[in-house]
Motif scaffolding. Structure first.
Motif, PDB file in Angstrom:
ATOM      1  N   VAL A   1       0.514  -0.844 -11.643  1.00 60.82           N
ATOM      2  CA  VAL A   1       1.383   0.144 -12.154  1.00 60.82           C
ATOM      3  C   VAL A   1       2.677  -0.637 -12.859  1.00 60.82           C
ATOM      4  N   VAL A   2       3.395  -1.545 -12.478  1.00 56.52           N
ATOM      5  CA  VAL A   2       4.406  -2.050 -13.006  1.00 56.52           C
ATOM      6  C   VAL A   2       4.023  -3.083 -14.010  1.00 56.52           C
ATOM      7  N   THR A   3       3.076  -3.741 -14.222  1.00 56.65           N
ATOM      8  CA  THR A   3       2.697  -4.447 -15.132  1.00 56.65           C
ATOM      9  C   THR A   3       2.474  -3.832 -16.586  1.00 56.65           C
ATOM     10  N   ASN A   4       2.151  -2.459 -16.331  1.00 55.92           N
ATOM     11  CA  ASN A   4       1.944  -1.609 -17.603  1.00 55.92           C
ATOM     12  C   ASN A   4       3.321  -1.172 -18.317  1.00 55.92           C
ATOM     13  N   LYS A   5       4.441  -1.579 -17.443  1.00 55.38           N
ATOM     14  CA  LYS A   5       5.697  -1.373 -18.185  1.00 55.38           C
ATOM     15  C   LYS A   5       6.101  -2.544 -19.028  1.00 55.38           C
TER      16      LYS A   5
ATOM     17  N   ALA B   1       0.830  -1.298  -0.239  1.00 57.33           N
ATOM     18  CA  ALA B   1       0.197  -0.134  -0.067  1.00 57.33           C
ATOM     19  C   ALA B   1       0.826   1.233   0.061  1.00 57.33           C
ATOM     20  N   PHE B   2       2.090   1.254   0.626  1.00 59.84           N
ATOM     21  CA  PHE B   2       2.883   2.455   0.897  1.00 59.84           C
ATOM     22  C   PHE B   2       3.619   2.635  -0.550  1.00 59.84           C
ATOM     23  N   ALA B   3       3.750   1.571  -1.356  1.00 59.02           N
ATOM     24  CA  ALA B   3       4.657   1.628  -2.832  1.00 59.02           C
ATOM     25  C   ALA B   3       3.943   2.547  -3.521  1.00 59.02           C
ATOM     26  N   HIS B   4       2.580   2.983  -3.384  1.00 58.13           N
ATOM     27  CA  HIS B   4       2.059   4.085  -4.455  1.00 58.13           C
ATOM     28  C   HIS B   4       2.743   5.244  -4.244  1.00 58.13           C
TER      29      HIS B   4
ATOM     30  N   PHE C   1      -6.356  -3.990   6.540  1.00 52.59           N
ATOM     31  CA  PHE C   1      -6.795  -2.963   5.400  1.00 52.59           C
ATOM     32  C   PHE C   1      -6.274  -1.835   5.249  1.00 52.59           C
ATOM     33  N   THR C   2      -5.286  -1.527   5.823  1.00 53.64           N
ATOM     34  CA  THR C   2      -4.391  -0.285   5.714  1.00 53.64           C
ATOM     35  C   THR C   2      -3.141  -0.537   4.896  1.00 53.64           C
ATOM     36  N   HIS C   3      -2.672  -1.822   4.957  1.00 50.47           N
ATOM     37  CA  HIS C   3      -1.184  -1.986   4.806  1.00 50.47           C
ATOM     38  C   HIS C   3      -1.174  -3.179   3.292  1.00 50.47           C
ATOM     39  N   GLN C   4      -2.352  -3.581   3.032  1.00 51.98           N
ATOM     40  CA  GLN C   4      -2.375  -4.281   1.793  1.00 51.98           C
ATOM     41  C   GLN C   4      -2.979  -3.761   0.484  1.00 51.98           C
ATOM     42  N   ASP C   5      -2.220  -3.626  -0.561  1.00 51.68           N
ATOM     43  CA  ASP C   5      -3.152  -3.187  -1.754  1.00 51.68           C
ATOM     44  C   ASP C   5      -2.085  -3.701  -2.931  1.00 51.68           C
ATOM     45  N   PRO C   6      -2.636  -4.152  -3.683  1.00 52.64           N
ATOM     46  CA  PRO C   6      -1.853  -4.893  -4.854  1.00 52.64           C
ATOM     47  C   PRO C   6      -1.883  -3.920  -6.068  1.00 52.64           C
ATOM     48  N   GLY C   7      -2.475  -2.725  -6.005  1.00 50.22           N
ATOM     49  CA  GLY C   7      -2.127  -1.901  -6.842  1.00 50.22           C
ATOM     50  C   GLY C   7      -1.177  -1.336  -7.715  1.00 50.22           C
ATOM     51  N   PHE C   8      -0.054  -1.670  -6.891  1.00 45.54           N
ATOM     52  CA  PHE C   8       1.780  -1.068  -7.256  1.00 45.54           C
ATOM     53  C   PHE C   8       1.777  -2.348  -8.436  1.00 45.54           C
TER      54      PHE C   8
ATOM     55  N   THR D   1       0.805  -8.974   1.831  1.00 48.49           N
ATOM     56  CA  THR D   1       0.084  -9.684   0.714  1.00 48.49           C
ATOM     57  C   THR D   1      -1.265  -8.823   0.910  1.00 48.49           C
ATOM     58  N   VAL D   2      -2.274  -8.891  -0.301  1.00 45.83           N
ATOM     59  CA  VAL D   2      -3.489  -8.644  -0.058  1.00 45.83           C
ATOM     60  C   VAL D   2      -4.286  -9.880   0.419  1.00 45.83           C
ATOM     61  N   TRP D   3      -3.909 -10.849   0.468  1.00 42.00           N
ATOM     62  CA  TRP D   3      -4.472 -11.965   1.006  1.00 42.00           C
ATOM     63  C   TRP D   3      -4.455 -12.264   2.474  1.00 42.00           C
ATOM     64  N   ARG D   4      -3.818 -11.383   3.274  1.00 47.11           N
ATOM     65  CA  ARG D   4      -3.886 -11.203   4.800  1.00 47.11           C
ATOM     66  C   ARG D   4      -4.213 -10.310   5.547  1.00 47.11           C
ATOM     67  N   HIS D   5      -5.228 -10.240   6.363  1.00 49.02           N
ATOM     68  CA  HIS D   5      -5.700  -9.365   6.987  1.00 49.02           C
ATOM     69  C   HIS D   5      -5.517  -9.627   8.346  1.00 49.02           C
TER      70      HIS D   5
END
Length: 173
Positions: free
Chosen positions: A120-124, A62-65, A110-117, A101-105
């Motif tokens: 971003v990199v798969t668009n490269k 989540a912080f990688a954004h 809910f604040t530290h997992q976000d696979p959105g980064f 990982t997004v799979w662990r809560h």
């Protein structure tokens, strides 16, 4: 992590007060720098690889954004560097370690997992960015070795930092 303080302390250039002797591990000649500032740390990591040194930059998904655009810019430098048009020589890859990982809560799931980064990199281009999802510690060691030997890439490794049940040690009831 604590064993690092046997070799060197945390950098501290302000006055050291008596209350700082409670295990803060501070010293004016310390070499450890600790901060929570993703963009500053990622900038340091880029500086390291551009001077020929190796690095693992570790952060939560989540912080990688915070560093999305910085990684995008570094990927451009790495891609141009592969063709020898910008950098005079190959440089170590920028290795990013996503430690959740997004799979662990857990307590902060809910604040530290976000696979959105990863979006971003798969668009490269795959010529520049590589994503690794090692399933266990042995694969993680192999991936880390491979990434540290690579040049002119942005390597993203996603590895959960929590202990998991291993199939080889699990016996059904």
């Amino acid at each position: 992590m604590e064993t690092i303080y046997e070799a060197t302390k945390k950098t501290w250039i302000a006055e050291i007060k008596p209350e700082d002797s409670d295990g803060g591990e501070l010293a004016p000649d310390g070499r450890v720098m600790e901060m929570l500032s993703e963009h500053t740390l990622e900038g340091w990591a880029e500086g390291y690889v551009l001077t020929g040194r190796h690095v693992f930059f570790s952060t939560y998904e989540a912080f990688a954004h915070v560093i999305d655009s910085m990684v995008n810019q570094h990927a451009k430098v790495a891609r141009v560097g592969q063709g020898g048009r910008y950098l005079a020589h190959a440089v170590p890859s920028l290795n990013l370690l996503m430690t959740s990982t997004v799979w662990r809560h857990d307590h902060n799931g809910f604040t530290h997992q976000d696979p959105g980064f990863l979006d971003v990199v798969t668009n490269k281009s795959a010529d520049v960015v590589r994503i690794y999802l090692p399933p266990d510690a042995n694969c993680l060691l192999s991936v880390a070795d491979h990434c540290l030997r690579s040049t002119n890439y942005v390597n993203v490794i996603v590895a959960d930092k929590q202990l998991h049940l291993h199939i080889s040690t699990w016996m059904p009831p």
